[in-house]
Design a protein around this motif. Structure first.
Motif, PDB file in Angstrom:
ATOM      1  N   HIS A 338       0.869  -1.175   0.000  1.00 29.77           N
ATOM      2  CA  HIS A 338       0.000   0.000   0.000  1.00 29.77           C
ATOM      3  C   HIS A 338       0.901   1.218   0.000  1.00 29.77           C
ATOM      4  O   HIS A 338       1.802   1.340   0.848  1.00 29.77           O
ATOM      5  CB  HIS A 338      -0.930   0.017   1.206  1.00 29.77           C
ATOM      6  CG  HIS A 338      -2.092   0.960   1.056  1.00 29.77           C
ATOM      7  ND1 HIS A 338      -1.956   2.322   1.066  1.00 29.77           N
ATOM      8  CD2 HIS A 338      -3.419   0.731   0.858  1.00 29.77           C
ATOM      9  CE1 HIS A 338      -3.135   2.898   0.902  1.00 29.77           C
ATOM     10  NE2 HIS A 338      -4.042   1.956   0.763  1.00 29.77           N
ATOM     11  N   SER A 339       0.663   2.120  -0.929  1.00 25.01           N
ATOM     12  CA  SER A 339       1.577   3.250  -1.119  1.00 25.01           C
ATOM     13  C   SER A 339       1.785   4.052   0.159  1.00 25.01           C
ATOM     14  O   SER A 339       2.909   4.480   0.457  1.00 25.01           O
ATOM     15  CB  SER A 339       1.044   4.161  -2.232  1.00 25.01           C
ATOM     16  OG  SER A 339      -0.271   4.601  -1.947  1.00 25.01           O
ATOM     17  N   THR A 340       0.734   4.282   0.922  1.00 25.97           N
ATOM     18  CA  THR A 340       0.874   5.121   2.119  1.00 25.97           C
ATOM     19  C   THR A 340       1.753   4.470   3.179  1.00 25.97           C
ATOM     20  O   THR A 340       2.324   5.169   4.025  1.00 25.97           O
ATOM     21  CB  THR A 340      -0.501   5.433   2.727  1.00 25.97           C
ATOM     22  OG1 THR A 340      -1.156   4.205   3.083  1.00 25.97           O
ATOM     23  CG2 THR A 340      -1.371   6.188   1.736  1.00 25.97           C
ATOM     24  N   ARG A 341       1.888   3.147   3.127  1.00 26.53           N
ATOM     25  CA  ARG A 341       2.731   2.475   4.119  1.00 26.53           C
ATOM     26  C   ARG A 341       4.211   2.539   3.758  1.00 26.53           C
ATOM     27  O   ARG A 341       5.044   2.000   4.486  1.00 26.53           O
ATOM     28  CB  ARG A 341       2.278   1.023   4.287  1.00 26.53           C
ATOM     29  CG  ARG A 341       0.921   0.893   4.953  1.00 26.53           C
ATOM     30  CD  ARG A 341       0.581  -0.553   5.244  1.00 26.53           C
ATOM     31  NE  ARG A 341      -0.757  -0.667   5.789  1.00 26.53           N
ATOM     32  CZ  ARG A 341      -1.643  -1.589   5.430  1.00 26.53           C
ATOM     33  NH1 ARG A 341      -1.312  -2.498   4.519  1.00 26.53           N
ATOM     34  NH2 ARG A 341      -2.837  -1.630   5.975  1.00 26.53           N
ATOM     35  N   MET A 342       4.533   3.178   2.640  1.00 22.37           N
ATOM     36  CA  MET A 342       5.943   3.481   2.372  1.00 22.37           C
ATOM     37  C   MET A 342       6.392   4.695   3.186  1.00 22.37           C
ATOM     38  O   MET A 342       7.586   4.920   3.359  1.00 22.37           O
ATOM     39  CB  MET A 342       6.159   3.765   0.880  1.00 22.37           C
ATOM     40  CG  MET A 342       5.975   2.572  -0.029  1.00 22.37           C
ATOM     41  SD  MET A 342       6.641   2.881  -1.695  1.00 22.37           S
ATOM     42  CE  MET A 342       5.596   4.235  -2.257  1.00 22.37           C
ATOM     43  N   LEU A 343       5.420   5.488   3.628  1.00 22.08           N
ATOM     44  CA  LEU A 343       5.728   6.709   4.362  1.00 22.08           C
ATOM     45  C   LEU A 343       5.978   6.404   5.835  1.00 22.08           C
ATOM     46  O   LEU A 343       5.524   5.380   6.355  1.00 22.08           O
ATOM     47  CB  LEU A 343       4.576   7.704   4.222  1.00 22.08           C
ATOM     48  CG  LEU A 343       4.195   8.093   2.786  1.00 22.08           C
ATOM     49  CD1 LEU A 343       2.952   8.967   2.785  1.00 22.08           C
ATOM     50  CD2 LEU A 343       5.359   8.785   2.087  1.00 22.08           C
ATOM     51  N   ASP A 344       6.683   7.288   6.485  1.00 22.81           N
ATOM     52  CA  ASP A 344       6.925   7.190   7.932  1.00 22.81           C
ATOM     53  C   ASP A 344       7.548   5.846   8.307  1.00 22.81           C
ATOM     54  O   ASP A 344       7.248   5.282   9.363  1.00 22.81           O
ATOM     55  CB  ASP A 344       5.627   7.410   8.715  1.00 22.81           C
ATOM     56  CG  ASP A 344       5.000   8.761   8.416  1.00 22.81           C
ATOM     57  OD1 ASP A 344       5.755   9.737   8.299  1.00 22.81           O
ATOM     58  OD2 ASP A 344       3.764   8.828   8.273  1.00 22.81           O
ATOM     59  N   PHE A 345       8.383   5.322   7.429  1.00 20.80           N
ATOM     60  CA  PHE A 345       9.117   4.075   7.692  1.00 20.80           C
ATOM     61  C   PHE A 345       8.151   2.924   8.017  1.00 20.80           C
ATOM     62  O   PHE A 345       8.363   2.148   8.930  1.00 20.80           O
ATOM     63  CB  PHE A 345      10.128   4.276   8.820  1.00 20.80           C
ATOM     64  CG  PHE A 345      11.154   5.327   8.507  1.00 20.80           C
ATOM     65  CD1 PHE A 345      12.314   4.992   7.841  1.00 20.80           C
ATOM     66  CD2 PHE A 345      10.942   6.660   8.855  1.00 20.80           C
ATOM     67  CE1 PHE A 345      13.265   5.966   7.525  1.00 20.80           C
ATOM     68  CE2 PHE A 345      11.878   7.640   8.547  1.00 20.80           C
ATOM     69  CZ  PHE A 345      13.043   7.300   7.879  1.00 20.80           C
ATOM     70  N   GLY A 346       7.066   2.829   7.217  1.00 17.51           N
ATOM     71  CA  GLY A 346       6.053   1.806   7.422  1.00 17.51           C
ATOM     72  C   GLY A 346       6.416   0.483   6.774  1.00 17.51           C
ATOM     73  O   GLY A 346       7.488   0.306   6.170  1.00 17.51           O
ATOM     74  N   SER A 347       5.478  -0.464   6.819  1.00 21.27           N
ATOM     75  CA  SER A 347       5.773  -1.840   6.406  1.00 21.27           C
ATOM     76  C   SER A 347       5.935  -2.000   4.902  1.00 21.27           C
ATOM     77  O   SER A 347       6.617  -2.922   4.446  1.00 21.27           O
ATOM     78  CB  SER A 347       4.677  -2.785   6.920  1.00 21.27           C
ATOM     79  OG  SER A 347       3.423  -2.467   6.354  1.00 21.27           O
ATOM     80  N   GLY A 607      -5.505  10.955 -10.990  1.00 19.66           N
ATOM     81  CA  GLY A 607      -5.554   9.896  -9.991  1.00 19.66           C
ATOM     82  C   GLY A 607      -4.231   9.722  -9.276  1.00 19.66           C
ATOM     83  O   GLY A 607      -3.167   9.796  -9.887  1.00 19.66           O
ATOM     84  N   GLY A 608      -4.336   9.466  -7.988  1.00 11.58           N
ATOM     85  CA  GLY A 608      -3.142   9.320  -7.170  1.00 11.58           C
ATOM     86  C   GLY A 608      -2.923   7.899  -6.704  1.00 11.58           C
ATOM     87  O   GLY A 608      -3.571   6.955  -7.162  1.00 11.58           O
ATOM     88  N   SER A 609      -1.996   7.756  -5.767  1.00 12.77           N
ATOM     89  CA  SER A 609      -1.571   6.443  -5.290  1.00 12.77           C
ATOM     90  C   SER A 609      -2.532   5.923  -4.234  1.00 12.77           C
ATOM     91  O   SER A 609      -2.939   6.649  -3.335  1.00 12.77           O
ATOM     92  CB  SER A 609      -0.168   6.544  -4.703  1.00 12.77           C
ATOM     93  OG  SER A 609       0.714   7.138  -5.629  1.00 12.77           O
ATOM     94  N   ARG A 610      -2.877   4.654  -4.378  1.00  8.33           N
ATOM     95  CA  ARG A 610      -3.769   4.019  -3.424  1.00  8.33           C
ATOM     96  C   ARG A 610      -3.653   2.514  -3.612  1.00  8.33           C
ATOM     97  O   ARG A 610      -3.217   2.031  -4.655  1.00  8.33           O
ATOM     98  CB  ARG A 610      -5.215   4.463  -3.636  1.00  8.33           C
ATOM     99  CG  ARG A 610      -5.787   4.108  -5.003  1.00  8.33           C
ATOM    100  CD  ARG A 610      -7.157   4.718  -5.198  1.00  8.33           C
ATOM    101  NE  ARG A 610      -7.849   4.152  -6.359  1.00  8.33           N
ATOM    102  CZ  ARG A 610      -9.062   4.520  -6.739  1.00  8.33           C
ATOM    103  NH1 ARG A 610      -9.713   5.454  -6.064  1.00  8.33           N
ATOM    104  NH2 ARG A 610      -9.652   3.962  -7.777  1.00  8.33           N
ATOM    105  N   GLY A 611      -4.049   1.786  -2.622  1.00  2.20           N
ATOM    106  CA  GLY A 611      -4.116   0.338  -2.768  1.00  2.20           C
ATOM    107  C   GLY A 611      -2.871  -0.250  -3.381  1.00  2.20           C
ATOM    108  O   GLY A 611      -1.771  -0.181  -2.839  1.00  2.20           O
ATOM    109  N   ALA A 612      -3.049  -0.796  -4.561  1.00  2.00           N
ATOM    110  CA  ALA A 612      -2.013  -1.621  -5.170  1.00  2.00           C
ATOM    111  C   ALA A 612      -0.823  -0.838  -5.689  1.00  2.00           C
ATOM    112  O   ALA A 612       0.270  -1.380  -5.768  1.00  2.00           O
ATOM    113  CB  ALA A 612      -2.623  -2.423  -6.319  1.00  2.00           C
ATOM    114  N   ARG A 613      -1.014   0.393  -6.097  1.00  2.00           N
ATOM    115  CA  ARG A 613       0.018   1.078  -6.869  1.00  2.00           C
ATOM    116  C   ARG A 613       0.416   2.424  -6.291  1.00  2.00           C
ATOM    117  O   ARG A 613      -0.422   3.166  -5.781  1.00  2.00           O
ATOM    118  CB  ARG A 613      -0.464   1.283  -8.311  1.00  2.00           C
ATOM    119  CG  ARG A 613      -0.613   0.011  -9.104  1.00  2.00           C
ATOM    120  CD  ARG A 613      -1.078   0.302 -10.514  1.00  2.00           C
ATOM    121  NE  ARG A 613      -1.094  -0.913 -11.341  1.00  2.00           N
ATOM    122  CZ  ARG A 613      -2.122  -1.734 -11.429  1.00  2.00           C
ATOM    123  NH1 ARG A 613      -3.239  -1.470 -10.748  1.00  2.00           N
ATOM    124  NH2 ARG A 613      -2.065  -2.819 -12.174  1.00  2.00           N
ATOM    125  N   ALA A 614       1.710   2.715  -6.453  1.00  2.00           N
ATOM    126  CA  ALA A 614       2.206   4.067  -6.217  1.00  2.00           C
ATOM    127  C   ALA A 614       2.361   4.730  -7.583  1.00  2.00           C
ATOM    128  O   ALA A 614       3.070   4.214  -8.450  1.00  2.00           O
ATOM    129  CB  ALA A 614       3.541   4.028  -5.495  1.00  2.00           C
TER     130      ALA A 614
END
Length: 693
Positions: A338-347, A607-614
């Motif tokens: 998930h693209s947002t989990r690349m942020l803040d040193f996520g999983s 369209g922006g990043s969500r779910g499957a793709r950044a």
């Protein structure tokens, strides 16, 4: 207290033998079309696919007196029967403790956006009935001493609605449903590939009239390709997702799904922009998801270059050893990228790091005999230094052993046994893996009864586009069972699934056969191998979890060019038995263009990043960070809120892909049913909305 599970119990949950099919009886009726004499079958309904969703539909149809038949390219060879994970999840309403709230569950199912609210409620409220019926058929879902189903937390699941029979949950579902189908004596035509949905009527008003297939049992000197015709008024598409679309895939080999078949019939598809990508072992060996306890055991993850040198690459991304190990753990219940989990040193920084290693030509492994290595300059790994969620989970599971393999054995011994069955002993040697495509959330656009825009055609399981941007882990298995039942109820109630008594055959059958004869050209330079390589390479490298506007636009132009070449040059094949595979690759090339059309439209509309793709963009608002600094190459657009409220529709018209956008269907949570007022609608079948297409 730790209970050692006897080997015979582990074996029964790992080596799941499937039932033998009854012999197929060829139809006595024959017809000559285009110079080919072929068998003709006249059932009430054809179910295309023999996975868990298709079998559920067939069983429920038969129980209601509908003359249904199943056709399958390869019985027990699809995703339901051959895929899984450490403890493959079934996501249903919680039946233990204080029960569940169906409206809250529906909100959780649709939380990622781009999903119909009424569909989410259908899946939530239908899940207890689905689970109970599977248990009745013999599915061994685990219970506590008082009968409550054992539960745990899975992807996109903050409550803990997941349960499991172990790594083979969906295969066990297929087994019990297949046994019921055989008990009901539902005709089953194996090694039968649907290549064309037949219909008649004007565009927008057409209706299913049959299915043209290639059937191994029908091959003869006069009919070397095995053409056969099923004449029917109702079809249920249940052949799964487009597993062959990507080179880097965890799908079993040979899973083509129904997208191309549907496109060629003018059926509308939806949410093709939404897929799932995550870590797993590739299809070249034993394709399997590495979620759950595989990563919760926190093995050492490293890469190896062409010279055999190891790289402790995750140490370049995370700031501390605790942060690194805790995010490896979180991949257990945050498995999809998930693209947002690349942020803040996520999983999902783990996924990105693995993706980059693979792109650089290095092979990635996890070693269950080594703990995660320390981040340079930080302290070594210790179970005493983990984030709270990881520490509490491992403590509750009793998984506090020194080594990952022992923690894995404590939490899930079946996960070790499974790989041993495929001659991979993860207890003695490292396991190679990568980031792969795993699931298509989009598919055939359907209403709450599973109907498509082609009258008489329904879709269930991964063939149906019922999911949104995200979904809880195991929600797909639940959805297939719920909608498999609902389409059977609707088909039974409308009375259309009657055997076609007259001896006429659809006029479109001859046209379809002529089209395929022109497409199948043994001397064509476009071979199956060529098309496969081009489609899979393009999709994996240009439309995977990391993509950008320019790459997608170029990929779409290339996909259009390939389909134009297929139309003009045909597809080459070496022998008659390979002709069916050639037609499937023509359909896969069309599906690839459809996915890229939807993705290009979405990106072009901002369209922006969500779910499957950044969606990477040099002007993007979100920038992942690593221990070494900003990852500027992977700066990405954020999702726009308005896109969560709509869905992109793709329909093939003539030779082009047309795009529409519609808003999600709503569901009024404040509406209340009232027995005396609403009972007549059930008694008179008004609940089925027969007048709506």
């Amino acid at each position: 207290m730790t209970i050692k599970v006897p080997q015979h119990i582990l074996d029964a949950l790992t080596d799941v033998e499937m039932p033998k099919l009854a012999p197929e009886a060829l139809s006595a009726e024959k017809i000559r079309i285009g110079g080919v004499e072929m068998p003709v079958y006249r059932p009430g309904c054809v179910v295309v696919g023999s996975g868990a969703a298709g079998l559920r539909a067939a069983v429920e149809l038969s129980r209601r007196g509908v003359d249904a038949v199943i056709i399958s390219q390869s019985a027990w060879g699809g995703t339901s029967a051959c895929s899984g994970s450490d403890k493959q999840t079934l996501h249903t309403a919680n039946t233990a403790d204080q029960g569940d709230n169906f409206k809250a569950m529906a909100r959780a199912i649709r939380a990622g956006g781009a999903m119909d609210e009424d569909t989410a409620y259908v899946e939530a409220v239908g899940s207890p009935r689905m689970m109970a019926s599977l248990q009745y058929l013999g599915l061994p879902l685990p219970q506590d001493p008082l009968g409550g189903t054992l539960r745990y937390q899975t992807d996109h699941d903050e409550v803990g609605r997941a349960t499991s029979c172990g790594p083979r949950t969906s295969r066990l579902m297929v087994k019990v449903l297949a046994e019921e189908a055989l008990r009901l004596e539902i005709p089953f035509y194996n090694q039968t590939t649907a290549v064309k949905l037949l219909s008649d009527g004007q565009p927008g008003m057409s209706r299913v009239t049959g299915v043209l297939v290639m059937m191994a049992a029908a091959r003869s000197d006069e009919n070397p390709m095995g053409w056969a015709l099923f004449v029917c008024n109702v079809v249920v598409l249940a052949a799964g997702g487009p597993g062959e679309l990507y080179r880097d895939s965890v799908y079993p080999n040979g899973c083509f799904g129904s997208l191309g078949l549907a496109l060629e019939a003018g059926i509308q598809l939806v949410n093709l922009t939404e897929s799932q990508f995550g870590i797993g072992t590739r299809r070249e060996g034993f394709p399997w998801n590495l979620s759950g306890t595989y990563v919760q055991a926190m093995p050492h993850i490293y890469s190896v270059d062409a010279d055999g040198n190891e790289r402790h690459f995750l140490g370049d991304y995370y700031r501390t050893t605790q942060e690194l190990a805790s995010n490896i753990f979180r991949k257990g219940y945050q498995w999809p990228f998930h693209s947002t989990r690349m942020l803040d040193f996520g999983s999902s920084l783990v996924d990105l790091a693995i993706y980059r290693e693979s792109a650089a030509g290095r092979r990635v492994f996890m070693d269950f005999n080594r703990n995660p290595q320390q981040v340079p300059g930080d302290v070594p790994f210790s179970l005493e230094r983990l984030d709270r969620d990881a520490s509490e989970y491992l403590s509750n599971a009793g998984a506090v052993q020194d080594m990952p393999i022992d923690r894995l054995r404590q939490m899930n011994p079946l996960s070790i046994e499974l790989y041993r069955r495929y001659k991979v002993d993860i207890a003695s040697r490292p396991l190679e893996f990568a980031v792969n495509n795993q699931h298509m959330n989009g598919g055939v656009m359907v209403d709450t009864w599973g109907r498509s825009n082609l009258a008489g055609c329904y879709a269930v399981g991964e063939a149906a586009g019922t999911h949104g941007v995200t979904r809880p882990g195991g929600a797909a298995l639940n959805s297939g069972q719920v909608f498999g039942t609902r389409v059977a109820e609707h088909i039974s109630a409308n009375g259309k699934a009657k055997a076609v008594e007259d001896k006429n055959v659809p006029a479109s059958a001859a046209d379809a056969l002529d089209q395929f004869v022109g497409l199948l050209r043994p001397d064509s330079p476009l071979t199956v191998r060529h098309i496969r390589s081009e489609v899979q390479t393009r999709m994996s490298e240009k439309a995977g979890m990391i993509c950008d506007a320019e790459s997608v636009a170029g990929a779409l132009q290339d996909a259009r060019h390939l389909n134009a070449r297929i139309r003009s040059e045909g597809i080459g094949y070496e022998r008659a038995a390979e002709a069916g595979r050639a037609l499937q690759w023509a359909q896969m090339a069309a599906a690839s263009e459809a996915v890229l059309t939807a993705l290009h439209y979405f990106i072009s509309a901002g369209g922006g990043s969500r779910g499957a793709r950044a969606i990477c963009d040099q002007d993007g608002e979100a920038l992942p960070q690593s221990r070494s600094g900003a990852l500027e190459e992977f700066r990405f657009r954020k999702e726009r809120d308005e896109h969560r409220d709509e869905q992109i529709i793709i329909q093939k018209v003539d030779q082009s892909m047309e795009v529409q956008v519609r808003l999600n269907r709503s569901f009024d949570e404040n509406a209340k049913s009232f027995f005396e007022r609403d009972w007549p609608a059930w008694l008179t079948a008004e609940v089925y909305h027969f007048d709506e297409n």
